[in-house]
Write a protein that holds these residues in place. Structure first.
Motif, PDB file in Angstrom:
ATOM      1  N   THR A   1       0.890  -1.472  -0.034  1.00  7.95           N
ATOM      2  CA  THR A   1      -0.114   0.111  -0.417  1.00  7.95           C
ATOM      3  C   THR A   1       1.229   1.665   0.511  1.00  7.95           C
ATOM      4  N   PRO A   2       0.712   1.485  -0.855  1.00  9.30           N
ATOM      5  CA  PRO A   2       1.454   3.774  -1.194  1.00  9.30           C
ATOM      6  C   PRO A   2       1.452   4.140  -0.377  1.00  9.30           C
ATOM      7  N   ALA A   3       1.675   4.930   0.377  1.00 14.65           N
ATOM      8  CA  ALA A   3       2.485   6.154   1.247  1.00 14.65           C
ATOM      9  C   ALA A   3       2.158   7.314   0.942  1.00 14.65           C
ATOM     10  N   PHE A   4       1.664   8.250   0.980  1.00 11.92           N
ATOM     11  CA  PHE A   4       1.711  10.000  -0.041  1.00 11.92           C
ATOM     12  C   PHE A   4       2.030  10.404   1.527  1.00 11.92           C
ATOM     13  N   ALA A   5       3.273  11.647   1.293  1.00  9.41           N
ATOM     14  CA  ALA A   5       2.614  12.766   1.936  1.00  9.41           C
ATOM     15  C   ALA A   5       2.372  13.644   1.202  1.00  9.41           C
ATOM     16  N   GLY A   6       1.817  15.354   1.690  1.00  9.33           N
ATOM     17  CA  GLY A   6       1.788  15.790   1.547  1.00  9.33           C
ATOM     18  C   GLY A   6       0.039  16.000   1.027  1.00  9.33           C
ATOM     19  N   PRO A   7      -0.694  17.053   0.360  1.00  9.44           N
ATOM     20  CA  PRO A   7      -1.578  17.968   0.181  1.00  9.44           C
ATOM     21  C   PRO A   7      -2.308  17.093  -1.446  1.00  9.44           C
ATOM     22  N   GLY A   8      -1.207  17.072  -2.237  1.00 12.82           N
ATOM     23  CA  GLY A   8      -1.063  17.323  -3.283  1.00 12.82           C
ATOM     24  C   GLY A   8      -1.581  18.670  -4.537  1.00 12.82           C
ATOM     25  N   LYS A   9      -1.890  18.070  -5.266  1.00 13.55           N
ATOM     26  CA  LYS A   9      -1.345  19.461  -6.131  1.00 13.55           C
ATOM     27  C   LYS A   9      -2.723  19.072  -7.205  1.00 13.55           C
ATOM     28  N   PRO A  10      -3.323  20.279  -7.726  1.00 13.10           N
ATOM     29  CA  PRO A  10      -3.769  20.616  -8.710  1.00 13.10           C
ATOM     30  C   PRO A  10      -3.842  20.266  -9.789  1.00 13.10           C
ATOM     31  N   LEU A  11      -4.796  20.038 -10.935  1.00 12.78           N
ATOM     32  CA  LEU A  11      -4.258  19.417 -12.244  1.00 12.78           C
ATOM     33  C   LEU A  11      -4.409  21.113 -12.982  1.00 12.78           C
ATOM     34  N   THR A  12      -2.953  20.860 -13.845  1.00 14.00           N
ATOM     35  CA  THR A  12      -3.298  21.852 -15.211  1.00 14.00           C
ATOM     36  C   THR A  12      -3.250  21.734 -16.464  1.00 14.00           C
ATOM     37  N   ALA A  13      -3.326  22.901 -17.313  1.00 17.90           N
ATOM     38  CA  ALA A  13      -2.913  22.557 -18.750  1.00 17.90           C
ATOM     39  C   ALA A  13      -2.362  21.950 -18.802  1.00 17.90           C
ATOM     40  N   ASP A  14      -0.955  21.942 -18.288  1.00 15.73           N
ATOM     41  CA  ASP A  14       0.591  21.531 -18.794  1.00 15.73           C
ATOM     42  C   ASP A  14       0.157  20.088 -18.374  1.00 15.73           C
ATOM     43  N   ASP A  15      -0.625  19.120 -17.744  1.00 12.87           N
ATOM     44  CA  ASP A  15      -0.281  18.116 -17.190  1.00 12.87           C
ATOM     45  C   ASP A  15      -1.552  16.723 -18.475  1.00 12.87           C
ATOM     46  N   ALA A  16      -1.710  17.416 -19.739  1.00 10.74           N
ATOM     47  CA  ALA A  16      -3.283  16.861 -20.512  1.00 10.74           C
ATOM     48  C   ALA A  16      -2.264  16.073 -21.231  1.00 10.74           C
ATOM     49  N   ALA A  17      -0.888  15.941 -21.810  1.00 11.01           N
ATOM     50  CA  ALA A  17      -0.490  15.422 -22.017  1.00 11.01           C
ATOM     51  C   ALA A  17       0.277  14.177 -21.307  1.00 11.01           C
ATOM     52  N   LEU A  18       0.456  14.333 -19.813  1.00 13.46           N
ATOM     53  CA  LEU A  18       1.160  13.050 -18.782  1.00 13.46           C
ATOM     54  C   LEU A  18      -0.753  11.922 -18.703  1.00 13.46           C
ATOM     55  N   LEU A  19      -1.470  13.005 -18.435  1.00  6.25           N
ATOM     56  CA  LEU A  19      -3.007  12.169 -18.496  1.00  6.25           C
ATOM     57  C   LEU A  19      -3.731  11.303 -19.938  1.00  6.25           C
ATOM     58  N   ALA A  20      -3.096  12.016 -20.994  1.00  6.59           N
ATOM     59  CA  ALA A  20      -3.216  11.313 -22.151  1.00  6.59           C
ATOM     60  C   ALA A  20      -2.342   9.532 -21.886  1.00  6.59           C
ATOM     61  N   GLU A  21      -1.617  10.074 -21.629  1.00  7.99           N
ATOM     62  CA  GLU A  21      -0.508   8.415 -21.692  1.00  7.99           C
ATOM     63  C   GLU A  21      -0.705   7.712 -20.033  1.00  7.99           C
ATOM     64  N   LEU A  22      -1.751   8.343 -18.962  1.00 11.44           N
ATOM     65  CA  LEU A  22      -1.431   7.253 -18.157  1.00 11.44           C
ATOM     66  C   LEU A  22      -2.788   6.511 -18.468  1.00 11.44           C
ATOM     67  N   ALA A  23      -3.720   7.423 -18.969  1.00  9.02           N
ATOM     68  CA  ALA A  23      -4.503   7.097 -19.861  1.00  9.02           C
ATOM     69  C   ALA A  23      -4.907   5.825 -20.559  1.00  9.02           C
ATOM     70  N   ARG A  24      -3.945   5.842 -21.460  1.00 12.85           N
ATOM     71  CA  ARG A  24      -3.237   4.603 -22.353  1.00 12.85           C
ATOM     72  C   ARG A  24      -2.688   3.613 -21.909  1.00 12.85           C
ATOM     73  N   ASP A  25      -1.853   3.978 -20.675  1.00 16.79           N
ATOM     74  CA  ASP A  25      -1.117   3.067 -19.976  1.00 16.79           C
ATOM     75  C   ASP A  25      -0.774   3.312 -18.595  1.00 16.79           C
ATOM     76  N   GLY A  26      -1.412   3.357 -17.821  1.00 14.45           N
ATOM     77  CA  GLY A  26      -0.780   3.634 -15.938  1.00 14.45           C
ATOM     78  C   GLY A  26       0.089   3.358 -15.747  1.00 14.45           C
ATOM     79  N   ARG A  27       0.706   2.005 -16.345  1.00 17.07           N
ATOM     80  CA  ARG A  27       2.232   2.035 -15.847  1.00 17.07           C
ATOM     81  C   ARG A  27       3.438   2.196 -16.980  1.00 17.07           C
ATOM     82  N   ALA A  28       2.963   2.848 -17.623  1.00 14.06           N
ATOM     83  CA  ALA A  28       3.999   3.319 -18.801  1.00 14.06           C
ATOM     84  C   ALA A  28       5.885   4.247 -18.196  1.00 14.06           C
ATOM     85  N   SER A  29       6.298   3.863 -18.279  1.00 12.89           N
ATOM     86  CA  SER A  29       7.381   4.037 -17.924  1.00 12.89           C
ATOM     87  C   SER A  29       7.812   5.121 -17.243  1.00 12.89           C
ATOM     88  N   LEU A  30       8.891   5.876 -16.200  1.00 15.84           N
ATOM     89  CA  LEU A  30       9.434   7.463 -16.681  1.00 15.84           C
ATOM     90  C   LEU A  30       9.351   7.907 -17.697  1.00 15.84           C
TER      91      LEU A  30
END
Length: 315
Positions: free
Chosen positions: A162-191
């Motif tokens: 079970t992963p442990a994440f610290a901190g409140p997190g960050k909101p999405l921005t328009a710059d995240d669009a390409a990251l989200l599109a790739e994660l929706a295609r494959d959530g295990r895509a490498s860095l």
């Protein structure tokens, strides 16, 4: 259809806990080699439609979430469902009730004009009935989806994965669009793959992904054919509950391992759930014994799911 053994089931549970867990870590916790985990993962992808997808939390992404029920003429329903599946704003498209009803989950910007709801659907002549229900609150679903796939590891293994994440997190921005599109295609895509998709460095991708996961802005869901896990019968349950008891009933339903989603919604039925049961007899027992014991449920409509046309994200 894949035949699952204990290692397959444990791997599915591990990915339920952390969709991006390294195979080396999963292998250590399960007591098998990294090569075995990688080989089983590839087989489950091919034979059980196993897929990890990274998705934004709708509320944190500023999206309104709807469940739209459509009734279409028998010879057009499947074509319509596949047409809806090609849209970026749809997910979890299900063909239901004799093959003439479609249920589709729609995400729209909260301040949008809801084009699919107000313009696109009425222009489709083959549709004979439409009802749209906004999801007001998810009590269960998303990153805590169906627990039937999460019952194969012991407490120590669950804690280790079970992963442990610290901190409140960050909101999405328009710059995240390409990251989200790739994660929706494959959530295990490498860095490295995510870096190529975004144009960022791998270290920037890692930091941004950790920030988005920390507060639940982005979560990783697991898609898998539920039949090898024993759930061959699916149904959407539309319930009318007295408003004074809605919260209590929904919280009770959120503990039921038969359910993959529980949400308060608008419309004559103010609570919707997705049930996954071993067979029709098991669904009947669940409806009559577990739901039947909750007197605050005034009405219940059971809509069998015949086929899932589209799951959480576009392929």
């Amino acid at each position: 259809m894949a035949i699952l053994d204990d290692v397959d089931r444990a791997l599915i549970h591990a990915l339920h806990l952390d969709g991006r867990a390294p195979f080396t870590k999963i292998g250590e916790v399960l007591g098998v080699s990294t090569q075995t985990i990688a080989r089983r993962y590839r087989r489950l992808r091919a034979e059980a439609s196993l897929r990890v997808v990274g998705l934004p939390d709708p509320q944190r992404a500023g999206q309104a979430e709807w469940m739209v029920r459509l009734t279409a003429t028998p010879h057009t329903a499947q074509d319509l469902a596949h047409a809806l599946a090609r849209r970026a704003d749809t997910a979890w498209i299900k063909l239901m009730s004799g093959g003439t009803e479609i249920c589709v989950n729609v995400h729209t910007p909260a301040a949008s004009d809801h084009a699919l709801l107000l313009r696109d659907i009425p222009r489709t002549a083959s549709i004979t009935a439409v009802s749209a229900h906004q999801l007001l609150h998810r009590y269960f679903g998303g990153p805590t989806a169906w627990l039937g796939r999460a019952r194969f590891l012991d407490d120590a293994q669950i804690a280790a994965l079970t992963p442990a994440f610290a901190g409140p997190g960050k909101p999405l921005t328009a710059d995240d669009a390409a990251l989200l599109a790739e994660l929706a295609r494959d959530g295990r895509a490498s860095l490295a793959e995510l870096a190529t998709a975004t144009g960022w460095s791998a270290s920037t991708v890692a930091r941004r992904l950790a920030d988005l996961q920390a507060g639940g802005t982005v979560f990783f869901d697991l898609e898998v054919d539920t039949r090898p896990l024993g759930a061959t019968t699916h149904a959407l349950l539309w319930m009318a509950v007295a408003p004074a008891h809605l919260d209590a009933v929904a919280r009770e339903l959120a503990t039921h391992p038969e359910l993959a989603i529980v949400a308060a919604t608008t419309g004559p039925a103010n609570l919707v759930a997705h049930a996954l049961c071993d067979d029709a007899a098991a669904l009947h027992r669940y409806l009559t014994q577990r739901l039947g014991a909750l007197e605050a449920i005034r009405t219940l409509e059971t809509a069998p799911v015949l086929r899932t046309i589209k799951a959480a994200a576009s392929r």
